[in-house]
Design a protein around this motif. Structure first.
Motif, PDB file in Angstrom:
ATOM      1  N   LEU A  17       0.663  -1.667   0.033  1.00 39.81           N
ATOM      2  CA  LEU A  17       0.067   0.328  -0.156  1.00 39.81           C
ATOM      3  C   LEU A  17       1.233   1.252   0.089  1.00 39.81           C
ATOM      4  CD1 LEU A  17      -2.288  -0.967   2.949  1.00 39.81           C
ATOM      5  CD2 LEU A  17      -3.429  -0.789  -0.411  1.00 39.81           C
ATOM      6  N   LEU A  18       1.967   1.164   0.617  1.00 38.08           N
ATOM      7  CA  LEU A  18       2.669   2.119   1.499  1.00 38.08           C
ATOM      8  C   LEU A  18       3.407   2.557  -0.305  1.00 38.08           C
ATOM      9  CD1 LEU A  18       3.972   2.098   4.158  1.00 38.08           C
ATOM     10  CD2 LEU A  18       2.731   3.822   3.254  1.00 38.08           C
ATOM     11  N   ASP A  19       4.176   1.868  -0.782  1.00 39.96           N
ATOM     12  CA  ASP A  19       4.807   1.393  -2.421  1.00 39.96           C
ATOM     13  C   ASP A  19       3.715   1.786  -3.164  1.00 39.96           C
ATOM     14  OD1 ASP A  19       7.271   0.377  -1.471  1.00 39.96           O
ATOM     15  OD2 ASP A  19       7.234  -1.418  -1.574  1.00 39.96           O
ATOM     16  N   ALA A  20       2.715   1.693  -3.463  1.00 42.31           N
ATOM     17  CA  ALA A  20       1.867   2.328  -4.059  1.00 42.31           C
ATOM     18  C   ALA A  20       1.763   3.690  -3.993  1.00 42.31           C
ATOM     19  CB  ALA A  20       0.240   1.205  -4.581  1.00 42.31           C
ATOM     20  N   HIS A  21       1.140   3.917  -3.248  1.00 44.90           N
ATOM     21  CA  HIS A  21       0.964   4.929  -3.006  1.00 44.90           C
ATOM     22  C   HIS A  21       1.763   6.306  -3.349  1.00 44.90           C
ATOM     23  CE1 HIS A  21      -0.070   8.924  -0.635  1.00 44.90           C
ATOM     24  NE2 HIS A  21       0.963   9.453  -0.533  1.00 44.90           N
ATOM     25  N   LEU A  22       3.628   6.206  -3.189  1.00 43.44           N
ATOM     26  CA  LEU A  22       4.050   6.862  -3.505  1.00 43.44           C
ATOM     27  C   LEU A  22       4.927   6.914  -5.266  1.00 43.44           C
ATOM     28  CD1 LEU A  22       6.793   5.271  -1.110  1.00 43.44           C
ATOM     29  CD2 LEU A  22       5.988   7.406  -0.938  1.00 43.44           C
ATOM     30  N   ALA A  23       4.343   5.527  -5.723  1.00 45.36           N
ATOM     31  CA  ALA A  23       4.752   5.498  -6.800  1.00 45.36           C
ATOM     32  C   ALA A  23       3.555   6.192  -7.953  1.00 45.36           C
ATOM     33  CB  ALA A  23       4.100   3.907  -7.580  1.00 45.36           C
ATOM     34  N   SER A  24       2.115   6.247  -7.011  1.00 43.25           N
ATOM     35  CA  SER A  24       0.887   7.124  -7.477  1.00 43.25           C
ATOM     36  C   SER A  24       0.979   7.905  -7.535  1.00 43.25           C
ATOM     37  CB  SER A  24      -0.250   7.283  -6.134  1.00 43.25           C
ATOM     38  OG  SER A  24      -0.272   7.147  -5.386  1.00 43.25           O
ATOM     39  N   GLN A  25       1.909   8.821  -6.560  1.00 40.64           N
ATOM     40  CA  GLN A  25       2.395  10.762  -6.267  1.00 40.64           C
ATOM     41  C   GLN A  25       3.812  10.620  -7.137  1.00 40.64           C
ATOM     42  OE1 GLN A  25       0.485  13.018  -4.400  1.00 40.64           O
ATOM     43  NE2 GLN A  25      -0.749  10.836  -4.954  1.00 40.64           N
ATOM     44  N   GLY A  26       4.409   9.584  -7.506  1.00 38.76           N
ATOM     45  CA  GLY A  26       5.420  10.313  -8.214  1.00 38.76           C
ATOM     46  C   GLY A  26       7.035  10.453  -7.348  1.00 38.76           C
ATOM     47  N   ARG A  27       7.025   9.783  -6.002  1.00 40.81           N
ATOM     48  CA  ARG A  27       7.890  10.359  -4.828  1.00 40.81           C
ATOM     49  C   ARG A  27       8.840   8.993  -5.667  1.00 40.81           C
ATOM     50  NH1 ARG A  27       5.492  11.648   0.334  1.00 40.81           N
ATOM     51  NH2 ARG A  27       4.297  12.973  -0.112  1.00 40.81           N
ATOM     52  N   PRO A  28       9.889   8.351  -5.771  1.00 39.93           N
ATOM     53  CA  PRO A  28      10.423   7.150  -5.466  1.00 39.93           C
ATOM     54  C   PRO A  28      10.628   6.632  -4.700  1.00 39.93           C
ATOM     55  CG  PRO A  28      11.652   9.644  -4.006  1.00 39.93           C
ATOM     56  CD  PRO A  28      10.689   9.785  -4.909  1.00 39.93           C
ATOM     57  N   PRO A  29      10.881   5.651  -4.702  1.00 40.29           N
ATOM     58  CA  PRO A  29      10.896   4.064  -3.547  1.00 40.29           C
ATOM     59  C   PRO A  29      11.241   4.669  -1.836  1.00 40.29           C
ATOM     60  CG  PRO A  29      11.204   3.275  -5.760  1.00 40.29           C
ATOM     61  CD  PRO A  29      11.445   5.081  -6.248  1.00 40.29           C
ATOM     62  N   SER A  30      11.026   4.539  -1.205  1.00 40.05           N
ATOM     63  CA  SER A  30      11.419   4.419   0.273  1.00 40.05           C
ATOM     64  C   SER A  30      13.272   4.069   0.200  1.00 40.05           C
ATOM     65  CB  SER A  30      10.329   4.111   1.758  1.00 40.05           C
ATOM     66  OG  SER A  30      10.970   4.550   2.390  1.00 40.05           O
ATOM     67  N   SER A  31      13.742   5.072   1.194  1.00 38.31           N
ATOM     68  CA  SER A  31      14.799   4.285   1.295  1.00 38.31           C
ATOM     69  C   SER A  31      16.132   4.900   2.013  1.00 38.31           C
ATOM     70  CB  SER A  31      16.131   4.591   0.397  1.00 38.31           C
ATOM     71  OG  SER A  31      15.613   5.861  -0.309  1.00 38.31           O
ATOM     72  N   PHE A  32      16.782   4.764   2.772  1.00 37.44           N
ATOM     73  CA  PHE A  32      17.626   5.165   3.723  1.00 37.44           C
ATOM     74  C   PHE A  32      18.114   7.110   3.371  1.00 37.44           C
ATOM     75  CE2 PHE A  32      17.689   1.208   5.513  1.00 37.44           C
ATOM     76  CZ  PHE A  32      17.020   1.011   6.145  1.00 37.44           C
ATOM     77  N   ASP A  33      17.911   7.471   2.053  1.00 34.50           N
ATOM     78  CA  ASP A  33      18.978   8.335   1.448  1.00 34.50           C
ATOM     79  C   ASP A  33      18.179   9.172   1.295  1.00 34.50           C
ATOM     80  OD1 ASP A  33      21.289   6.562   0.900  1.00 34.50           O
ATOM     81  OD2 ASP A  33      20.771   6.665  -0.910  1.00 34.50           O
ATOM     82  N   GLU A  34      17.000   9.431   1.060  1.00 35.81           N
ATOM     83  CA  GLU A  34      16.128  10.765   1.408  1.00 35.81           C
ATOM     84  C   GLU A  34      15.068   9.796   2.020  1.00 35.81           C
ATOM     85  OE1 GLU A  34      14.244  11.966  -2.436  1.00 35.81           O
ATOM     86  OE2 GLU A  34      15.438  10.647  -2.813  1.00 35.81           O
ATOM     87  N   ASP A  35      13.815  11.162   2.803  1.00 33.06           N
ATOM     88  CA  ASP A  35      13.164  10.904   2.994  1.00 33.06           C
ATOM     89  C   ASP A  35      11.587  11.079   2.338  1.00 33.06           C
ATOM     90  OD1 ASP A  35      10.515  11.007   5.161  1.00 33.06           O
ATOM     91  OD2 ASP A  35      11.021  12.901   6.183  1.00 33.06           O
ATOM     92  N   THR A  36      11.249   9.594   1.712  1.00 31.60           N
ATOM     93  CA  THR A  36      10.064   9.765   0.891  1.00 31.60           C
ATOM     94  C   THR A  36       8.657   9.834   1.478  1.00 31.60           C
ATOM     95  OG1 THR A  36      10.273   7.652   0.816  1.00 31.60           O
ATOM     96  CG2 THR A  36      11.399   8.912  -0.639  1.00 31.60           C
ATOM     97  N   LEU A  37       8.538   9.477   3.128  1.00 27.97           N
ATOM     98  CA  LEU A  37       7.749   9.184   3.652  1.00 27.97           C
ATOM     99  C   LEU A  37       7.048  10.872   4.363  1.00 27.97           C
ATOM    100  CD1 LEU A  37       8.228   5.755   5.093  1.00 27.97           C
ATOM    101  CD2 LEU A  37       6.754   6.405   3.185  1.00 27.97           C
TER     102      LEU A  37
END
Length: 75
Positions: A17-37
């Protein structure tokens, strides 16, 4: 009864669900390098919190009662 499998399936559902939300918003996948959440809508923040709680439950189940209690007492 809570099992490893039921917790893992619940974790996977929340992660998808979180991955799909990020993708639908054009955000990169969650990572330790940047705060996508950051700035999640309330429903996705609830999903994120559920994911955090469920992963903690899985960890405690894997530790067993003795190790989980010891970690709680000494952390």
């Amino acid at each position: 009864m809570t099992t490893f499998t039921s917790l893992a399936e619940d974790i996977l559902k929340s992660a998808k669900l979180l991955d799909a939300h990020l993708a639908s918003q054009g955000r990169p996948p969650s990572s330790f390098d940047e705060d996508t959440l950051g700035d999640l809508p309330p429903d996705m923040e609830a999903t994120r919190n559920h994911l955090i709680d469920t992963t903690q439950n899985l960890k405690q189940l894997a530790q067993g009662p003795h190790d989980a209690t010891m970690e709680t007492l000494f952390s």
